[in-house]
Write an enzyme that holds these catalytic residues in place. Structure first.
Site, short mmCIF file in Angstrom:
data_model
loop_
_atom_site.label_atom_id
_atom_site.label_comp_id
_atom_site.label_asym_id
_atom_site.label_seq_id
_atom_site.Cartn_x
_atom_site.Cartn_y
_atom_site.Cartn_z
N MET A 1 70.81 9.11 -25.71
CA MET A 1 70.70 8.13 -26.79
C MET A 1 70.86 8.87 -28.08
SD MET A 1 68.99 5.46 -28.48
CE MET A 1 68.17 6.10 -29.79
N ASP A 267 62.90 7.64 -17.99
CA ASP A 267 63.62 7.58 -19.26
C ASP A 267 62.68 7.10 -20.36
OD1 ASP A 267 65.32 6.97 -21.43
OD2 ASP A 267 66.94 6.30 -20.13
N GLY A 293 64.77 11.90 -16.01
CA GLY A 293 64.74 11.26 -17.31
C GLY A 293 66.03 10.57 -17.71
N HIS A 294 66.30 10.60 -19.01
CA HIS A 294 67.42 9.88 -19.61
C HIS A 294 68.76 10.41 -19.11
CE1 HIS A 294 69.25 7.39 -22.69
NE2 HIS A 294 69.79 8.41 -23.31
N PHE A 295 68.96 11.71 -19.16
CA PHE A 295 70.22 12.32 -18.72
C PHE A 295 70.13 12.65 -17.23
CE2 PHE A 295 70.68 12.93 -23.28
CZ PHE A 295 72.05 12.78 -23.48
#
Length: 317
Positions: A1, A267, A293-295
């Site tokens: 993000m 995330d 998580g996010h990645f």
């Protein structure tokens, strides 16, 4: 993000380092050859990575903040034996040109229009999209514009539902409601090297598994002149994506595109509820969560590649 100013190789050198060829999941013994190319779209020179047979089904990989097509460096080799895989850098990101803000509007409608021109320039008559973070609203706007050409959607932490937005969006939503200079300045923290690194490791049980390559490269590009204001413009315009959520949902319900959601359940930005919500509009959507998580590709690219090959293999691409 949602930056690291240091001595770094020239952009051309970074392109070479980004390749990291590997072996395809199918068991092929031939390393994937990744090409680094550019395509002029209007006034923008779009940089992109491409691998796989020219006549194979197409998969368009759309990155998010603060990354570039480099985030797909480990995934591409697992798919390139069976698919034509294309990963562009969005305008203002990575090695794609970043026209001055006085000459180019940095908003998601413009990013989507540029990507529409990109796929047209490459002659992509039919293609699947892999959407992540900022790449989700860009890809879904593209899907609205080219509905008959989208063969399938893979969303990896690519949100399209209000319930998927975490409390981490609070300072950003405050800026949406009150776009003051003070609220804009408060969001510069998202571009610091520490904040970029945190996006990669937050929610990852063992952060030592996450290479610094991606976050360092992101920070290198974010430190380029003018990129900070570009990113703040995009943060403000993200509210237009939330306003489009009902149109995205209507598209899902009407067209029922084959959809696979692969999600890092930890995330800090996009919650698992955003992944489960796809089933509300596309009952046949397939949703999978990973303890990361996010990645998610940083720790689970092999598992995601396997799900991708199985999912795409069952579609009419």
């Amino acid at each position: 993000m949602l930056a690291l100013s240091a001595a770094a190789p020239a952009a051309a050198g970074l392109s070479t380092l980004a390749a990291s060829p590997g072996l395809a999941t199918s068991g092929s013994t031939v390393p994937a050859k990744i090409h680094f190319r550019t395509q002029k779209v209007g006034d923008v020179e779009v940089f992109y990575r491409e691998a796989g047979p020219a006549d194979a089904p197409v998969l368009l990989l759309l990155h998010g903040f603060p990354s570039s097509g480099h985030m797909y460096r480990d995934l591409i080799p697992h798919l390139a034996d069976s698919y034509r895989v294309i990963a562009p850098d969005l305008p203002g990101f990575g090695e794609t040109a970043a026209p001055p803000r006085e000459e180019f509007t940095y908003g998601f409608a413009t990013l989507a229009t540029t990507m529409e021109g990109f796929v047209d320039a490459l002659g992509l008559e039919r293609y699947a999209i892999y959407i992540f973070d900022y790449g989700a609203p860009v890809g879904l706007r593209l899907a609205l514009a080219q509905q008959d050409r989208i063969s399938a959607i893979v969303s990896q932490n690519g949100n399209a539902y209000v319930e998927g937005l975490s409390q981490g969006w609070s300072p950003i939503q405050r800026y949406w409601r009150e776009p003051t200079k003070e609220n804009r300045e408060a969001l510069r923290i998202f571009q610091t090297p520490d904040a970029v690194r945190q996006q990669y490791v937050m929610g990852v049980p063992d952060p030592s598994l996450v290479s610094t390559d991606g976050s360092n490269l992101d920070s290198f590009f974010l430190a380029r002149a003018g990129r900070d204001e570009i990113q703040l413009d995009l943060i403000l315009d993200y509210r237009s994506n939330v306003e489009l959520y009902p149109q995205f949902h209507a598209y899902f319900r009407t067209r029922q595109p084959p959809l696979l959601a692969v999600w890092g359940r930890n995330d800090p930005f996009f919650l698992p509820a955003g992944a489960d919500a796809f089933k509300r509009d596309i009952p046949g959507a397939e949703v999978h969560f990973f303890d990361t998580g996010h990645f998610a590709l940083e720790t689970h690219h092999q598992e995601i590649a396997a799900l991708l090959r199985d999912f795409l293999g069952r579609q009419k691409l």
